[in-house]
Design an enzyme around this catalytic site. Structure first.
Site, PDB file in Angstrom:
ATOM      1  N   GLY A  69     -35.765  21.913   0.503  1.00  0.00           N
ATOM      2  CA  GLY A  69     -36.962  21.508   1.233  1.00  0.00           C
ATOM      3  C   GLY A  69     -36.642  20.688   2.468  1.00  0.00           C
ATOM      4  N   GLN A 176     -44.144  20.704  -3.130  1.00  0.00           N
ATOM      5  CA  GLN A 176     -44.808  20.400  -4.408  1.00  0.00           C
ATOM      6  C   GLN A 176     -45.898  21.413  -4.766  1.00  0.00           C
ATOM      7  OE1 GLN A 176     -43.919  18.305  -6.684  1.00  0.00           O
ATOM      8  NE2 GLN A 176     -42.429  17.091  -5.548  1.00  0.00           N
ATOM      9  N   HIS A 198     -35.872  23.835  -6.908  1.00  0.00           N
ATOM     10  CA  HIS A 198     -35.784  22.968  -8.096  1.00  0.00           C
ATOM     11  C   HIS A 198     -37.108  22.337  -8.488  1.00  0.00           C
ATOM     12  CE1 HIS A 198     -35.449  18.701  -6.447  1.00  0.00           C
ATOM     13  NE2 HIS A 198     -35.245  19.371  -5.329  1.00  0.00           N
ATOM     14  N   THR A 234     -22.214  31.253   4.715  1.00  0.00           N
ATOM     15  CA  THR A 234     -22.192  32.255   3.650  1.00  0.00           C
ATOM     16  C   THR A 234     -23.244  31.894   2.601  1.00  0.00           C
ATOM     17  OG1 THR A 234     -19.880  32.653   4.043  1.00  0.00           O
ATOM     18  CG2 THR A 234     -20.718  33.356   1.904  1.00  0.00           C
ATOM     19  N   CYS A 322     -37.741  10.318  -5.693  1.00  0.00           N
ATOM     20  CA  CYS A 322     -36.756  10.539  -4.644  1.00  0.00           C
ATOM     21  C   CYS A 322     -36.354   9.213  -4.031  1.00  0.00           C
ATOM     22  CB  CYS A 322     -37.313  11.476  -3.587  1.00  0.00           C
ATOM     23  SG  CYS A 322     -37.811  13.020  -4.307  1.00  0.00           S
TER      24      CYS A 322
HETATM   25  N1  PLP Z   1     -40.801  17.455   0.223  1.00  0.00           N
HETATM   26  C1  PLP Z   1     -41.423  17.034  -0.899  1.00  0.00           C
HETATM   27  C2  PLP Z   1     -42.909  16.902  -0.902  1.00  0.00           C
HETATM   28  C3  PLP Z   1     -40.672  16.713  -2.035  1.00  0.00           C
HETATM   29  O1  PLP Z   1     -41.287  16.288  -3.130  1.00  0.00           O
HETATM   30  C4  PLP Z   1     -39.258  16.850  -1.984  1.00  0.00           C
HETATM   31  C5  PLP Z   1     -38.414  16.479  -3.141  1.00  0.00           C
HETATM   32  O2  PLP Z   1     -38.668  15.521  -3.838  1.00  0.00           O
HETATM   33  C6  PLP Z   1     -38.674  17.308  -0.799  1.00  0.00           C
HETATM   34  C7  PLP Z   1     -39.473  17.602   0.290  1.00  0.00           C
HETATM   35  C8  PLP Z   1     -37.201  17.477  -0.667  1.00  0.00           C
HETATM   36  O3  PLP Z   1     -36.785  18.721  -1.154  1.00  0.00           O
HETATM   37  P1  PLP Z   1     -35.218  19.003  -1.412  1.00  0.00           P
HETATM   38  O4  PLP Z   1     -34.830  18.099  -2.523  1.00  0.00           O
HETATM   39  O5  PLP Z   1     -35.154  20.446  -1.807  1.00  0.00           O
HETATM   40  O6  PLP Z   1     -34.515  18.749  -0.130  1.00  0.00           O
END
Ligand code: PLP
Length: 391
Positions: A69, A176, A198, A234, A322
């Protein structure tokens, strides 16, 4: 363990593991190779692209695989800024995930004009404010589809309509939302959409960027010309295959988000509201994801609750996972103007399709018990009795 932290990440669907395994063992070809090993990997990637496109209701040619993301969102914003140097404004919201928020702040540091739109106490944007903010210098509007902390949904199709009228690009961080609600990009005005495997029972470190056909795009990662020259390097074949399978499985079980996950989340909230005093459900009055419950308990520290719940076998999150390790108050709840005491006592429970009724029962028992215990502990052991001295 009872895992109620599905917004942080989800467990791998067993069908995803099974689909990935051959590409971690005997099928190790490079998809750019002309021989049979290469062709096998290429075919697997093409199938994954079709499966992701089916989940999003778009054309497979509009999907670019990335590392997740964060990379997808960064790439969309970078591209818009590179394309027209006269356009130096990004419009976003204060409640974005750091994948977008910090990236925009970094551009701000480089002289870009970044407009951070605020939210009201229910977590909603003012669309008139968005419309007024768009001007001739606007390069891109980047607004998330669903908030990772509260689950509050932004009206992304109405936002797309505003952007279309004003002639500006729209990116949405749908990390999300994907797998939790239907998405129909074929009918949508969204130009870029970010997703991450994920969050829907796929592997970590793989995601995709949807780029609407005809949208100008300049890649951020340049090299060997993979992904139709839109993202070099790759391909992470096993993970891309896993993401494709996860997309297929999520499409098949999308109805469960409403028939199983939402009722579970709603029962949890009803039980907590019944058994605990002084609790607020953040974003409750807004349209929300079916799985997310963000609760604020007065007079407790979320970090302490997290530890006690963990001891009871329940995994949830304080604010956004996060940001775990950080005790800063959540920027999302802060923007929703929660009072200080509620900010400190906020926990996020996020359900998923692998949770069971027993998980729900245990959570309904444990959460009120932990809150009561912490509230008792926070009261002084020997309450001070006013002492009057008589001489
Ligand atoms: N955006 C949102 C709303 C998220 O909840 C998250 C992950 O917690 C991300 C972006 C980041 O995604 P990634 O872990 O795949 O970089």
């Amino acid at each position: 363990m009872i895992y109620l932290d599905n917004n942080a990440t989800t467990p791998l669907d067993p069908a995803v593991v099974e689909a990935m395994l051959p590409f971690l063992t005997e099928s190790y070809g490079n998809p750019s190779s002309g021989h049979r090993f290469g062709r096998e990997a290429r075919y697997a990637i093409d199938l994954a692209r079709k499966r992701v496109a089916a989940l999003l209701d778009c054309d497979p040619s509009e999907i670019v695989f990335t590392s997740g993301g964060t990379e997808s969102s960064n790439a969309a914003i970078n591209s818009a800024l590179q394309f027209d140097p006269a356009r130096r404004q990004i419009i976003t919201s204060v409640v974005e995930h750091s994948a977008v928020r910090r990236h925009c702040q970094a551009w701000q540091g480089q002289g870009c004009n970044v407009t951070f739109l605020g939210v009201d106490p229910d977590g909603n944007l003012d669309l008139d404010e968005l419309e007024d903010a768009i001007g001739p210098e606007t390069a891109i509007v980047s607004i998330m589809s669903a908030n990772n902390e509260t689950g509050v949904l932004f009206p992304i199709e109405r936002i797309a309509e505003i952007c279309r009228t004003k002639g500006v690009l729209l990116h949405t961080d749908a990390v999300q939302a994907v797998g939790k609600m239907p998405i129909h990009l074929r009918k949508s005005g969204i130009h870029f959409l970010s997703l991450s495997a994920h969050k829907f029972y796929g592997p970590k470190g793989v995601g995709a960027l949807y780029i609407k056909k005809g949208t100008p795009f300049r890649p951020s990662i340049i090299g060997g010309g993979q992904e139709n020259s839109q993202r070099a390097g790759t391909e992470n074949v096993a993970s891309i295959v896993g993401m494709g399978k996860a997309a297929e499985r999520s499409g098949e079980s999308l109805a469960e988000e409403e028939t199983k996950v939402r009722p579970m989340r709603d029962s949890f909230e009803r039980a907590i509201a019944r058994d605990v005093t002084d609790v607020t459900i953040n974003g409750q009055r807004s349209a929300r994801l079916p799985n997310t419950s963000n609760l604020s308990f007065s007079s407790i520290e979320a970090q302490s609750a997290l530890i006690l719940l963990d001891q009871l076998g329940i995994c949830c999150s304080a604010g956004s996972a996060c940001r775990s390790g950080s005790t800063d108050a959540s920027h999302v709840l802060n923007a929703m103007q929660l009072p200080e005491d509620r900010l400190r006592g906020s926990l996020r429970f996020s359900f998923g399709r692998f949770n069971s009724d027993q998980d729900l029962t245990k959570a309904i028992e444990s959460v009120p018990a932990v809150v009561k215990k912490l509230r008792q502990l926070s009261k002084p052991a020997h309450p001070k009795i006013p002492v009057t001295l008589h001489h």
